[in-house]
Motif scaffolding. Structure first.
Motif, mmCIF file in Angstrom:
data_model
loop_
_atom_site.group_PDB
_atom_site.id
_atom_site.type_symbol
_atom_site.label_atom_id
_atom_site.label_comp_id
_atom_site.label_asym_id
_atom_site.label_seq_id
_atom_site.Cartn_x
_atom_site.Cartn_y
_atom_site.Cartn_z
ATOM 1 N N LYS A 7 0.646 -1.258 0.222
ATOM 2 C CA LYS A 7 0.058 0.368 -0.057
ATOM 3 C C LYS A 7 0.837 1.031 -0.183
ATOM 4 O O LYS A 7 0.615 2.195 -0.542
ATOM 5 N N PHE A 8 2.501 0.913 0.927
ATOM 6 C CA PHE A 8 2.628 1.951 0.911
ATOM 7 C C PHE A 8 4.081 2.492 -0.626
ATOM 8 O O PHE A 8 3.020 3.953 -0.951
ATOM 9 N N MET A 9 3.930 1.415 -0.873
ATOM 10 C CA MET A 9 4.340 1.385 -2.471
ATOM 11 C C MET A 9 3.464 1.853 -3.811
ATOM 12 O O MET A 9 3.572 2.609 -4.359
ATOM 13 N N VAL A 10 2.178 1.524 -3.664
ATOM 14 C CA VAL A 10 1.066 1.901 -4.256
ATOM 15 C C VAL A 10 1.200 3.701 -4.271
ATOM 16 O O VAL A 10 0.285 4.729 -5.146
ATOM 17 N N VAL A 11 0.871 4.056 -3.097
ATOM 18 C CA VAL A 11 0.364 5.198 -2.425
ATOM 19 C C VAL A 11 1.372 6.205 -2.924
ATOM 20 O O VAL A 11 1.252 7.621 -3.116
ATOM 21 N N THR A 12 2.914 6.024 -2.802
ATOM 22 C CA THR A 12 3.957 6.937 -3.221
ATOM 23 C C THR A 12 4.134 6.592 -4.563
ATOM 24 O O THR A 12 5.292 7.789 -4.863
ATOM 25 N N GLN A 13 4.198 6.037 -4.961
ATOM 26 C CA GLN A 13 4.526 6.008 -6.229
ATOM 27 C C GLN A 13 4.948 7.184 -7.200
ATOM 28 O O GLN A 13 5.293 7.475 -8.202
ATOM 29 N N ASP A 14 3.804 7.460 -7.126
ATOM 30 C CA ASP A 14 3.672 9.266 -8.248
ATOM 31 C C ASP A 14 4.364 10.675 -7.377
ATOM 32 O O ASP A 14 3.993 11.532 -7.969
ATOM 33 N N LEU A 15 4.519 10.633 -6.147
ATOM 34 C CA LEU A 15 5.437 11.129 -5.670
ATOM 35 C C LEU A 15 6.421 11.874 -5.430
ATOM 36 O O LEU A 15 7.395 10.383 -6.025
ATOM 37 N N GLU A 16 6.572 12.296 -6.155
ATOM 38 C CA GLU A 16 9.097 13.466 -6.154
ATOM 39 C C GLU A 16 9.153 12.873 -4.844
ATOM 40 O O GLU A 16 8.228 13.465 -3.631
ATOM 41 N N LEU A 17 10.058 12.725 -4.315
ATOM 42 C CA LEU A 17 10.946 12.411 -3.289
ATOM 43 C C LEU A 17 10.948 14.053 -1.974
ATOM 44 O O LEU A 17 10.625 14.343 -1.347
ATOM 45 N N GLU A 18 10.944 14.965 -2.976
ATOM 46 C CA GLU A 18 11.184 15.696 -2.758
ATOM 47 C C GLU A 18 10.255 17.308 -2.073
ATOM 48 O O GLU A 18 9.509 18.170 -2.392
ATOM 49 N N THR A 19 8.275 16.145 -2.698
ATOM 50 C CA THR A 19 6.871 17.005 -2.601
ATOM 51 C C THR A 19 6.837 16.975 -0.385
ATOM 52 O O THR A 19 7.459 16.164 -0.314
ATOM 53 N N PRO A 20 6.302 17.864 -0.279
ATOM 54 C CA PRO A 20 5.536 18.333 0.890
ATOM 55 C C PRO A 20 4.892 17.162 1.287
ATOM 56 O O PRO A 20 4.122 17.323 0.873
ATOM 57 N N ILE A 21 5.473 16.662 2.635
ATOM 58 C CA ILE A 21 4.470 16.131 3.381
ATOM 59 C C ILE A 21 4.046 16.195 5.045
ATOM 60 O O ILE A 21 5.428 16.916 5.454
ATOM 61 N N ILE A 22 3.151 16.974 5.408
ATOM 62 C CA ILE A 22 2.807 17.067 6.815
ATOM 63 C C ILE A 22 2.164 15.336 7.236
ATOM 64 O O ILE A 22 0.993 15.448 6.784
ATOM 65 N N THR A 23 2.426 15.654 8.702
ATOM 66 C CA THR A 23 2.273 14.076 8.923
ATOM 67 C C THR A 23 0.647 14.568 10.214
ATOM 68 O O THR A 23 1.266 16.164 10.861
ATOM 69 N N TYR A 24 0.076 14.064 10.561
ATOM 70 C CA TYR A 24 -1.037 14.570 12.115
ATOM 71 C C TYR A 24 -1.258 13.117 12.250
ATOM 72 O O TYR A 24 -1.290 12.537 11.938
ATOM 73 N N CYS A 25 -1.977 13.559 13.360
ATOM 74 C CA CYS A 25 -2.635 13.169 14.575
ATOM 75 C C CYS A 25 -2.769 13.689 15.844
ATOM 76 O O CYS A 25 -3.260 14.892 15.038
ATOM 77 N N ASP A 26 -3.841 13.457 16.612
ATOM 78 C CA ASP A 26 -4.377 13.876 17.684
ATOM 79 C C ASP A 26 -4.106 13.908 18.614
ATOM 80 O O ASP A 26 -4.294 12.763 19.183
ATOM 81 N N GLY A 27 -3.874 15.163 19.480
ATOM 82 C CA GLY A 27 -3.296 14.696 20.545
ATOM 83 C C GLY A 27 -1.638 15.812 20.436
ATOM 84 O O GLY A 27 -1.116 14.864 20.080
ATOM 85 N N GLU A 28 -1.565 16.866 21.688
ATOM 86 C CA GLU A 28 0.025 16.702 21.742
ATOM 87 C C GLU A 28 0.819 15.314 22.200
ATOM 88 O O GLU A 28 2.137 15.213 21.322
ATOM 89 N N THR A 29 0.389 14.542 23.087
ATOM 90 C CA THR A 29 1.261 13.680 23.068
ATOM 91 C C THR A 29 1.467 12.470 21.779
ATOM 92 O O THR A 29 2.212 11.337 22.637
ATOM 93 N N CYS A 30 0.305 12.151 20.718
ATOM 94 C CA CYS A 30 0.069 11.126 19.940
ATOM 95 C C CYS A 30 2.045 10.982 19.843
ATOM 96 O O CYS A 30 2.213 12.114 18.761
ATOM 97 N N GLU A 31 2.454 10.039 19.010
ATOM 98 C CA GLU A 31 3.833 9.819 18.651
ATOM 99 C C GLU A 31 3.452 9.322 17.250
ATOM 100 O O GLU A 31 4.403 9.134 16.567
ATOM 101 N N LEU A 32 2.223 9.025 16.188
ATOM 102 C CA LEU A 32 2.667 8.261 15.855
ATOM 103 C C LEU A 32 2.417 9.575 14.214
ATOM 104 O O LEU A 32 3.380 9.035 13.252
ATOM 105 N N SER A 33 2.251 10.480 14.415
ATOM 106 C CA SER A 33 2.499 11.547 13.224
ATOM 107 C C SER A 33 3.642 11.826 13.784
ATOM 108 O O SER A 33 4.629 11.467 12.521
ATOM 109 N N HIS A 34 4.235 11.715 14.394
ATOM 110 C CA HIS A 34 6.330 11.643 13.998
ATOM 111 C C HIS A 34 6.678 10.217 14.239
ATOM 112 O O HIS A 34 7.615 10.567 13.039
#
Length: 75
Positions: A7-34
């Motif tokens: 799934k990762f390969m499918v989702v990222t196959q058309d992205l350039e490595l320079e593409t800006p990506i912002i990760t997020y989750c919910d809560g100040e202590t959430c580590e998933l986005s990091h």
């Protein structure tokens, strides 16, 4: 190869490595986005940032949201 790897390969196959990506989750202590940002950087996506408490801030600002499947197959 695991399903998540495919799934990762499918989702990222058309992205350039320079593409800006912002990760997020919910809560100040959430580590998933990091963790995801580190994973993406290890995969070569160096323009990756983390929006701490992003989901709550997004909704609080009244920004648009959609619901549905996170990984939809490409046709």
């Amino acid at each position: 190869m695991h399903d998540v790897d495919l799934k990762f390969m499918v989702v990222t196959q058309d992205l350039e490595l320079e593409t800006p990506i912002i990760t997020y989750c919910d809560g100040e202590t959430c580590e998933l986005s990091h963790n995801l940002a580190l994973f993406l950087r290890d995969a070569g996506f160096q323009n990756t940032r983390v929006l701490v408490n992003g989901w709550s801030l997004w909704r609080l600002a009244g920004m648009p949201v959609e619901s549905g499947t996170a990984f939809q197959s490409r046709q």
